[in-house]
Design a protein around this motif. Sequence first.
Motif, PDB file in Angstrom:
ATOM      1  N   ASN A  31       0.848  -1.184   0.000  1.00 17.48           N
ATOM      2  CA  ASN A  31       0.000   0.000   0.000  1.00 17.48           C
ATOM      3  C   ASN A  31       0.895   1.250   0.000  1.00 17.48           C
ATOM      4  OD1 ASN A  31      -1.827   2.009   0.473  1.00 17.48           O
ATOM      5  ND2 ASN A  31      -2.841   0.989   2.176  1.00 17.48           N
ATOM      6  N   GLU A  32       1.229   1.726  -1.189  1.00 20.31           N
ATOM      7  CA  GLU A  32       2.202   2.822  -1.300  1.00 20.31           C
ATOM      8  C   GLU A  32       1.720   4.106  -0.655  1.00 20.31           C
ATOM      9  OE1 GLU A  32       3.789   3.191  -5.288  1.00 20.31           O
ATOM     10  OE2 GLU A  32       3.434   1.041  -5.551  1.00 20.31           O
ATOM     11  N   LYS A  33       0.408   4.341  -0.717  1.00 19.65           N
ATOM     12  CA  LYS A  33      -0.131   5.576  -0.125  1.00 19.65           C
ATOM     13  C   LYS A  33       0.132   5.596   1.375  1.00 19.65           C
ATOM     14  CE  LYS A  33      -3.587   7.260  -3.204  1.00 19.65           C
ATOM     15  NZ  LYS A  33      -4.919   7.008  -3.675  1.00 19.65           N
ATOM     16  N   TYR A  34      -0.076   4.454   2.003  1.00 21.75           N
ATOM     17  CA  TYR A  34       0.164   4.349   3.438  1.00 21.75           C
ATOM     18  C   TYR A  34       1.625   4.648   3.745  1.00 21.75           C
ATOM     19  CZ  TYR A  34       0.620   2.300   8.090  1.00 21.75           C
ATOM     20  OH  TYR A  34       0.890   2.111   9.424  1.00 21.75           O
ATOM     21  N   LEU A  35       2.519   4.075   2.927  1.00 22.04           N
ATOM     22  CA  LEU A  35       3.961   4.207   3.191  1.00 22.04           C
ATOM     23  C   LEU A  35       4.446   5.650   3.086  1.00 22.04           C
ATOM     24  CD1 LEU A  35       5.272   1.009   1.367  1.00 22.04           C
ATOM     25  CD2 LEU A  35       4.819   1.320   3.789  1.00 22.04           C
ATOM     26  N   GLY A  36       3.703   6.483   2.426  1.00 21.60           N
ATOM     27  CA  GLY A  36       4.103   7.891   2.326  1.00 21.60           C
ATOM     28  C   GLY A  36       3.369   8.780   3.303  1.00 21.60           C
ATOM     29  N   ARG A  37       2.554   8.171   4.121  1.00 18.98           N
ATOM     30  CA  ARG A  37       1.682   8.996   4.961  1.00 18.98           C
ATOM     31  C   ARG A  37       1.856   8.767   6.456  1.00 18.98           C
ATOM     32  NH1 ARG A  37      -4.035   7.839   3.174  1.00 18.98           N
ATOM     33  NH2 ARG A  37      -3.570   8.502   1.061  1.00 18.98           N
ATOM     34  N   LYS A  38       2.346   7.590   6.840  1.00 21.88           N
ATOM     35  CA  LYS A  38       2.378   7.266   8.271  1.00 21.88           C
ATOM     36  C   LYS A  38       3.658   7.745   8.928  1.00 21.88           C
ATOM     37  CE  LYS A  38      -1.477   5.761   9.217  1.00 21.88           C
ATOM     38  NZ  LYS A  38      -2.333   6.039  10.340  1.00 21.88           N
ATOM     39  N   TYR A  39       3.526   8.632   9.858  1.00 24.04           N
ATOM     40  CA  TYR A  39       4.676   9.195  10.546  1.00 24.04           C
ATOM     41  C   TYR A  39       4.217   9.588  11.947  1.00 24.04           C
ATOM     42  CZ  TYR A  39       9.292  11.316  10.519  1.00 24.04           C
ATOM     43  OH  TYR A  39      10.605  11.589  10.784  1.00 24.04           O
ATOM     44  N   PRO A  40       5.130   9.628  12.932  1.00 27.30           N
ATOM     45  CA  PRO A  40       4.678   9.976  14.296  1.00 27.30           C
ATOM     46  C   PRO A  40       4.159  11.406  14.437  1.00 27.30           C
ATOM     47  CG  PRO A  40       6.864   8.977  14.335  1.00 27.30           C
ATOM     48  CD  PRO A  40       6.532   9.222  12.896  1.00 27.30           C
ATOM     49  N   ARG A  73       7.069   9.470   0.677  1.00 26.34           N
ATOM     50  CA  ARG A  73       6.407  10.739   0.996  1.00 26.34           C
ATOM     51  C   ARG A  73       6.462  11.682  -0.204  1.00 26.34           C
ATOM     52  NH1 ARG A  73       8.408  15.418   4.951  1.00 26.34           N
ATOM     53  NH2 ARG A  73       6.442  16.518   5.131  1.00 26.34           N
ATOM     54  N   LYS A  74       7.632  11.699  -0.829  1.00 25.74           N
ATOM     55  CA  LYS A  74       7.824  12.582  -1.980  1.00 25.74           C
ATOM     56  C   LYS A  74       6.848  12.244  -3.100  1.00 25.74           C
ATOM     57  CE  LYS A  74      12.649  13.300  -1.170  1.00 25.74           C
ATOM     58  NZ  LYS A  74      13.602  12.212  -1.161  1.00 25.74           N
ATOM     59  N   GLU A  75       6.566  10.952  -3.190  1.00 22.56           N
ATOM     60  CA  GLU A  75       5.706  10.540  -4.292  1.00 22.56           C
ATOM     61  C   GLU A  75       4.221  10.695  -4.009  1.00 22.56           C
ATOM     62  OE1 GLU A  75       7.247   6.649  -4.970  1.00 22.56           O
ATOM     63  OE2 GLU A  75       9.193   7.561  -5.384  1.00 22.56           O
ATOM     64  N   GLU A  76       3.927  10.936  -2.736  1.00 22.40           N
ATOM     65  CA  GLU A  76       2.503  11.024  -2.388  1.00 22.40           C
ATOM     66  C   GLU A  76       1.898  12.321  -2.930  1.00 22.40           C
ATOM     67  OE1 GLU A  76      -0.941  10.713   0.616  1.00 22.40           O
ATOM     68  OE2 GLU A  76       0.794  11.869   1.227  1.00 22.40           O
ATOM     69  N   GLU A  77       0.867  12.182  -3.737  1.00 24.30           N
ATOM     70  CA  GLU A  77       0.276  13.406  -4.301  1.00 24.30           C
ATOM     71  C   GLU A  77      -0.619  14.054  -3.241  1.00 24.30           C
ATOM     72  OE1 GLU A  77      -3.182  11.355  -6.067  1.00 24.30           O
ATOM     73  OE2 GLU A  77      -1.677   9.831  -5.620  1.00 24.30           O
ATOM     74  N   LYS A  78      -0.569  15.348  -3.236  1.00 22.58           N
ATOM     75  CA  LYS A  78      -1.410  16.082  -2.281  1.00 22.58           C
ATOM     76  C   LYS A  78      -2.827  16.123  -2.839  1.00 22.58           C
ATOM     77  CE  LYS A  78       1.241  18.036   1.017  1.00 22.58           C
ATOM     78  NZ  LYS A  78       1.304  17.168   2.097  1.00 22.58           N
ATOM     79  N   LYS A  79      -3.725  15.736  -1.968  1.00 17.29           N
ATOM     80  CA  LYS A  79      -5.119  15.774  -2.411  1.00 17.29           C
ATOM     81  C   LYS A  79      -5.643  17.186  -2.273  1.00 17.29           C
ATOM     82  CE  LYS A  79      -6.440  11.238  -0.781  1.00 17.29           C
ATOM     83  NZ  LYS A  79      -6.889  10.741   0.506  1.00 17.29           N
ATOM     84  N   GLU A  80      -6.630  17.486  -3.092  1.00 16.21           N
ATOM     85  CA  GLU A  80      -7.248  18.808  -2.989  1.00 16.21           C
ATOM     86  C   GLU A  80      -8.283  18.764  -1.872  1.00 16.21           C
ATOM     87  OE1 GLU A  80      -6.752  21.707  -4.741  1.00 16.21           O
ATOM     88  OE2 GLU A  80      -4.961  20.693  -5.506  1.00 16.21           O
ATOM     89  N   LEU A  81      -7.975  19.414  -0.765  1.00 10.93           N
ATOM     90  CA  LEU A  81      -8.936  19.409   0.338  1.00 10.93           C
ATOM     91  C   LEU A  81      -9.761  20.688   0.306  1.00 10.93           C
ATOM     92  CD1 LEU A  81      -6.558  18.125   3.126  1.00 10.93           C
ATOM     93  CD2 LEU A  81      -8.533  16.896   2.268  1.00 10.93           C
ATOM     94  N   GLN A  82     -11.007  20.545   0.670  1.00  8.97           N
ATOM     95  CA  GLN A  82     -11.873  21.733   0.766  1.00  8.97           C
ATOM     96  C   GLN A  82     -12.852  21.535   1.918  1.00  8.97           C
ATOM     97  OE1 GLN A  82     -13.435  21.356  -3.231  1.00  8.97           O
ATOM     98  NE2 GLN A  82     -15.341  20.540  -2.443  1.00  8.97           N
ATOM     99  N   PRO A  83     -13.429  22.623   2.455  1.00 12.96           N
ATOM    100  CA  PRO A  83     -14.353  22.438   3.574  1.00 12.96           C
ATOM    101  C   PRO A  83     -15.645  21.745   3.129  1.00 12.96           C
ATOM    102  CG  PRO A  83     -13.734  24.757   3.296  1.00 12.96           C
ATOM    103  CD  PRO A  83     -13.227  24.031   2.101  1.00 12.96           C
ATOM    104  N   CYS A  84     -16.117  20.823   3.950  1.00 15.64           N
ATOM    105  CA  CYS A  84     -17.379  20.121   3.671  1.00 15.64           C
ATOM    106  C   CYS A  84     -18.512  21.153   3.622  1.00 15.64           C
ATOM    107  CB  CYS A  84     -17.622  19.102   4.792  1.00 15.64           C
ATOM    108  SG  CYS A  84     -19.307  18.484   4.897  1.00 15.64           S
TER     109      CYS A  84
END
Length: 301
Positions: A174-183, A264-275
Amino acid sequence: MKKCRICGKKAIIYMPHHRLALCREHFVEWFEKYTERTIKEFKMFTKKDKVLVAISGGKDSLALWHVLRKLGYEADGLYINLGIGEYSEKSKEKVLKFAEKINGKAIIVDLKEELAGIPELVKITSREACSVCGLVKRYNFNKVAKEHGYNVIATGHNLDDEASALLANVLNWNEKYLGRKYPVLEEEAGFVRKVKPFCKFTEKETALYALLNGIDFIEEECPFSEDATSVFYKKILNEIEERSPGTKLRFYLDYLRKIYPKFRKEEEKKELQPCKVCGEPTVGEICPVCRLREKVEASSG
Ligand code: SF4
Ligand code: ZN
Ligand code: ZN
């Protein structure tokens, strides 16, 4: 039995991954210093920050709240009553008692009042309990922290939690996980900073610290945890650890040092917006929890 490295008295624990045996007194001292060191190493927070500790009533979260206050940090607790029958009732009792004992402030959110209890949400959505539970917990941690002016959310995840989740995700590549999990997950686009100061302690170490400090925690597991695959991965990791001491910590630390920076470098930033409904950050127009709310309302007619 081994002797304490500091004073030579009988040791109560030997930690092969640190090649360290300690007596009761020096274990408690070491545990607190090591927590402080982890907080500083990952720049989690300072004494100027307002920390909200996510409390479940279990050993890790209560021990974390205890240590942070002992170290002089401004830390209050947040308990979410998940509405899981007797388990939730008992854990809430433990949290309230503990808060009173340490004279700490505990914010209580009742999920049944806010939305619906986990068993009802499972019925309505046919999703796995832990997946829907994780979603509503994360949502509430973030929302409540902002509403009450906290800028850091601390959770009691320990090494066993982190290493078992890592193992499960590596096995699935799961590559997305590997770029996202950090303390530390930095604050971004409506998300409060999240930290895990116990990420380098094993479950055995946090349990011993809780026990030695007379922390009265809930020992029963959540009834849904039996289905959780994480329990299985923890067991496997413990078997590996028995055969080859030090593997668990090395597996996790090597991930942080070598693997995380690459992914982490490869993880694309998602476009976040307020619900559009509640204002919490989300990728779509309406956040998953507001969609859940629609389903709950529809099912109650
Ligand atoms: Fe929630 Fe699953 Fe943990 Fe139970 S075991 S509290 S359902 S995440
Ligand atoms: Zn000692
Ligand atoms: Zn929403």
